[in-house]
Design a protein around this motif. Structure first.
Motif, mmCIF file in Angstrom:
data_model
loop_
_atom_site.group_PDB
_atom_site.id
_atom_site.type_symbol
_atom_site.label_atom_id
_atom_site.label_comp_id
_atom_site.label_asym_id
_atom_site.label_seq_id
_atom_site.Cartn_x
_atom_site.Cartn_y
_atom_site.Cartn_z
ATOM 1 N N LEU A 73 0.809 -1.213 0.000
ATOM 2 C CA LEU A 73 0.000 0.000 0.000
ATOM 3 C C LEU A 73 0.848 1.271 0.000
ATOM 4 N N ILE A 74 2.103 1.144 0.423
ATOM 5 C CA ILE A 74 2.971 2.320 0.495
ATOM 6 C C ILE A 74 3.108 2.987 -0.875
ATOM 7 N N GLU A 75 3.210 2.175 -1.925
ATOM 8 C CA GLU A 75 3.318 2.743 -3.268
ATOM 9 C C GLU A 75 2.064 3.524 -3.633
ATOM 10 N N THR A 76 0.908 2.971 -3.265
ATOM 11 C CA THR A 76 -0.348 3.676 -3.530
ATOM 12 C C THR A 76 -0.420 4.958 -2.720
ATOM 13 N N TYR A 77 -0.007 4.888 -1.462
ATOM 14 C CA TYR A 77 -0.023 6.073 -0.606
ATOM 15 C C TYR A 77 0.903 7.156 -1.144
ATOM 16 N N GLU A 79 1.569 7.773 -4.261
ATOM 17 C CA GLU A 79 0.884 8.425 -5.375
ATOM 18 C C GLU A 79 -0.203 9.378 -4.866
ATOM 19 N N ILE A 80 -0.895 8.981 -3.815
ATOM 20 C CA ILE A 80 -1.946 9.833 -3.253
ATOM 21 C C ILE A 80 -1.346 11.108 -2.675
ATOM 22 N N ILE A 81 -0.204 10.977 -1.992
ATOM 23 C CA ILE A 81 0.438 12.146 -1.378
ATOM 24 C C ILE A 81 0.822 13.182 -2.425
ATOM 25 N N LYS A 82 1.261 12.726 -3.607
ATOM 26 C CA LYS A 82 1.689 13.650 -4.657
ATOM 27 C C LYS A 82 0.591 13.911 -5.689
ATOM 28 N N SER A 83 -0.637 13.523 -5.357
ATOM 29 C CA SER A 83 -1.761 13.739 -6.278
ATOM 30 C C SER A 83 -2.212 15.201 -6.233
ATOM 31 N N PRO A 84 -2.787 15.714 -7.329
ATOM 32 C CA PRO A 84 -3.256 17.113 -7.363
ATOM 33 C C PRO A 84 -4.263 17.413 -6.263
ATOM 34 N N ASN A 100 1.142 22.768 -8.951
ATOM 35 C CA ASN A 100 1.186 21.410 -8.395
ATOM 36 C C ASN A 100 2.489 20.709 -8.753
ATOM 37 N N SER A 101 2.953 20.916 -9.975
ATOM 38 C CA SER A 101 4.196 20.263 -10.395
ATOM 39 C C SER A 101 5.397 20.795 -9.615
ATOM 40 N N ALA A 102 5.423 22.108 -9.358
ATOM 41 C CA ALA A 102 6.535 22.698 -8.596
ATOM 42 C C ALA A 102 6.548 22.182 -7.171
ATOM 43 N N LEU A 103 5.366 22.074 -6.560
ATOM 44 C CA LEU A 103 5.284 21.558 -5.196
ATOM 45 C C LEU A 103 5.633 20.076 -5.164
ATOM 46 N N SER A 104 5.186 19.339 -6.169
ATOM 47 C CA SER A 104 5.467 17.903 -6.214
ATOM 48 C C SER A 104 6.957 17.624 -6.320
ATOM 49 N N GLU A 105 7.697 18.485 -7.042
ATOM 50 C CA GLU A 105 9.138 18.298 -7.189
ATOM 51 C C GLU A 105 9.875 18.471 -5.868
ATOM 52 N N GLN A 106 9.276 19.186 -4.937
ATOM 53 C CA GLN A 106 9.906 19.391 -3.627
ATOM 54 C C GLN A 106 9.649 18.229 -2.676
ATOM 55 N N ILE A 107 8.765 17.318 -3.067
ATOM 56 C CA ILE A 107 8.369 16.220 -2.198
ATOM 57 C C ILE A 107 8.976 14.916 -2.700
ATOM 58 N N ASN A 108 9.558 14.161 -1.788
ATOM 59 C CA ASN A 108 10.152 12.868 -2.133
ATOM 60 C C ASN A 108 9.692 11.829 -1.118
ATOM 61 N N ILE A 109 9.172 10.703 -1.625
ATOM 62 C CA ILE A 109 8.706 9.622 -0.762
ATOM 63 C C ILE A 109 9.744 8.513 -0.795
ATOM 64 N N VAL A 110 10.240 8.115 0.380
ATOM 65 C CA VAL A 110 11.292 7.108 0.468
ATOM 66 C C VAL A 110 10.812 5.946 1.330
ATOM 67 N N SER A 111 10.948 4.737 0.805
ATOM 68 C CA SER A 111 10.638 3.527 1.573
ATOM 69 C C SER A 111 11.768 2.529 1.381
ATOM 70 N N LYS A 112 11.983 1.672 2.365
ATOM 71 C CA LYS A 112 13.085 0.719 2.324
ATOM 72 C C LYS A 112 12.561 -0.709 2.327
ATOM 73 N N GLY A 113 12.828 -1.394 1.245
ATOM 74 C CA GLY A 113 12.563 -2.818 1.153
ATOM 75 C C GLY A 113 11.218 -3.252 1.681
ATOM 76 N N SER A 115 10.009 -2.782 4.642
ATOM 77 C CA SER A 115 9.614 -2.019 5.825
ATOM 78 C C SER A 115 8.211 -1.437 5.655
ATOM 79 N N GLN A 116 7.474 -1.372 6.749
ATOM 80 C CA GLN A 116 6.146 -0.770 6.738
ATOM 81 C C GLN A 116 6.216 0.735 6.999
ATOM 82 N N ILE A 117 7.437 1.253 7.076
ATOM 83 C CA ILE A 117 7.650 2.672 7.349
ATOM 84 C C ILE A 117 8.115 3.368 6.072
ATOM 85 N N PHE A 118 7.527 4.506 5.768
ATOM 86 C CA PHE A 118 8.028 5.324 4.671
ATOM 87 C C PHE A 118 8.215 6.753 5.161
#
Length: 230
Positions: A73-77, A79-84, A100-113, A115-118
């Protein structure tokens, strides 16, 4: 220039133009340092950690399949976080004059293997704005995800604070100058090789044979003025 070059020839080329290598390398390194220290704006980063985990009763055991579902679900989440839709709500809350594109470029979602934490990371030239955006995203996401997916499996592990982001993450002037120094050396070497390649002047006896396609019968050595008088 001869078609083949020995290692000795290469060293002679570098030795002959060592001043050019030094000048170019110094110039590129100096320009990079000036740009890094005085022109580029420092960029700060705020981050917050999210745990994706369905709340359970104390007597209920964890289900491996459910854990895998949470991880997927992390991958889906992300996409939702960076959705318009979510970005618009963040901009409305903070009164941001950004696309929206400028704000989205400032946001980075990182998850590890597995892990249930992102981690949600936000970059900005303003450290306070980075923290505000990260906090707004977290708050709005927690509310919206319940309505969108009818789940209650999102928990905030850490919130972004200004104190954690007092130092910029970039630019790194020292590292930039080191990289520029190596780049300057490489550019200098390529340049001197090109100069040597397109240099058609005759330097050694073999160049005469190569250009005229005629065998060399003899060499007349230069004599200094004292020997000539004798």
């Amino acid at each position: 220039m001869r078609e083949t070059l020995s290692i000795k020839d290469l060293f002679q080329m570098v030795k002959k133009r060592i001043a050019l290598i030094f000048i170019i390398t110094t110039l590129i390194t100096a320009i990079t340092g000036i740009v890094s220290f005085f022109i580029l704006s420092p960029v700060y980063q705020a981050s917050t950690q999210i745990l994706v985990n369905q709340s359970k009763e104390s007597t209920e055991l964890y289900n491996v399949g459910e854990i895998q579902t949470n991880i997927q679900l992390i991958e889906t989440y992300s996409e939702i976080i960076k959705s318009p839709m979510l970005l618009e709500k963040v901009k409305d809350r903070l009164n941001l004059d950004l696309s929206n594109s400028a704000l989205s470029e400032q946001i980075n979602i990182v998850s590890k293997g597995n892990s249930q934490i992102f981690t949600i990371k936000v970059e900005s030239t303003d450290p306070k704005l980075a923290v505000d955006v990260a906090s707004a995203i977290t708050d709005i996401f927690q509310v919206e995800i319940k309505a969108l997916m009818n789940v209650n499996n999102v928990n905030v592990l850490s919130k972004a604070t200004i104190g954690d982001n007092s130092s910029p993450i970039k630019p790194n002037p020292i590292m930039n100058m080191i990289q520029a120094c190596f780049a300057g050396v490489i550019i200098s070497l390529v340049l001197i090789f090109l100069l040597e390649f397109f240099d058609n002047t005759i330097k050694v006896e073999s160049d005469i044979e190569e250009h005229l396609n005629m065998p060399m019968l003899g060499i007349v050595n230069l004599m200094d003025s004292k020997k000539k008088r004798k």
